[in-house]
Design an enzyme around this catalytic site. Sequence first.
Site, short mmCIF file in Angstrom:
data_model
loop_
_atom_site.label_atom_id
_atom_site.label_comp_id
_atom_site.label_asym_id
_atom_site.label_seq_id
_atom_site.Cartn_x
_atom_site.Cartn_y
_atom_site.Cartn_z
CG HIS A 102 -1.78 -9.85 14.01
ND1 HIS A 102 -2.13 -8.73 13.47
CD2 HIS A 102 -1.12 -10.62 13.31
CE1 HIS A 102 -1.59 -8.57 12.31
NE2 HIS A 102 -1.16 -9.97 11.88
CD GLU A 103 -0.89 -14.82 13.00
OE1 GLU A 103 -1.69 -15.06 12.09
OE2 GLU A 103 -0.01 -13.99 12.85
CG HIS A 106 -4.66 -12.78 9.79
ND1 HIS A 106 -4.78 -11.77 8.84
CD2 HIS A 106 -3.43 -12.58 10.28
CE1 HIS A 106 -3.92 -11.16 9.04
NE2 HIS A 106 -3.04 -11.87 9.71
CG HIS A 110 -11.52 -17.19 6.39
ND1 HIS A 110 -11.52 -18.68 6.85
CD2 HIS A 110 -11.81 -17.41 5.31
CE1 HIS A 110 -11.94 -19.51 5.90
NE2 HIS A 110 -12.25 -18.70 4.75
#
Length: 244
Positions: A102-103, A106, A110
Amino acid sequence: MYYYGIDYTYMIFVLPALILSLWASAAVKSRFSKYDRVMTKRGITGAQAAAILLRANGISDVKIQHIRGNLTDNYNPVTKILSLSDATYSSSSIAAVGVAAHETGHAIQHNTAYFPLSFRRTLVPVANLGSRLGPLMAVAGIGFGYSGYADQNLPLFQLITDIGLLLFAGAILFYIVTLPVEFNASRRALKILRESGVFVDKEEIRGARSVLWAAAMTYVASALSAVGSFLRLLLITNSRRRRR
């Protein structure tokens, strides 16, 4: 705003979100604990999964590091550092890999210039100021302006209330924009985990989805709580102004 000693604005606008928040927090802990005891078939750790997903998306400038804490995982788009917590970094559980993915989602957002993520970054200063000062100023303006204590300064207190509500609205916008960012990161994570071969069966995907869905509900609860509190303050303000 009271009937039979009950503040109905609190019961309608704030209490449901509070209950959802408590449930979501308990669900995250429960589901993470459940799937933290189930290891991935390939024995890949959270840090290894993050590295695999970054490489699969052609990202080579993001650093993966270990940080202390439990579920303190985060991605910093400014420093391009993906930080994984004690519960995630070295663990090969389904829950740990799901959170790490999940991280990583991100970081992928980006890298692909995902607009909601970029927009949320621009709202951070507004959100920090609005969440701290907005409700305080609105409550202070309502309390002093409509208490009969300073009738001659009523316009000033009305202005303070309006500024507070405006700042609070900026913080609410941040909470709302956060929702598509978090849901999209989870969707990316689950898709790439499947496609990259980190997860090899449906049970692993199902477990990670369960953990991430519960985590997403905490963001939903935060947004609803902020919106509910704002609407409650707005309703109280408008009601008291009509009485003047």
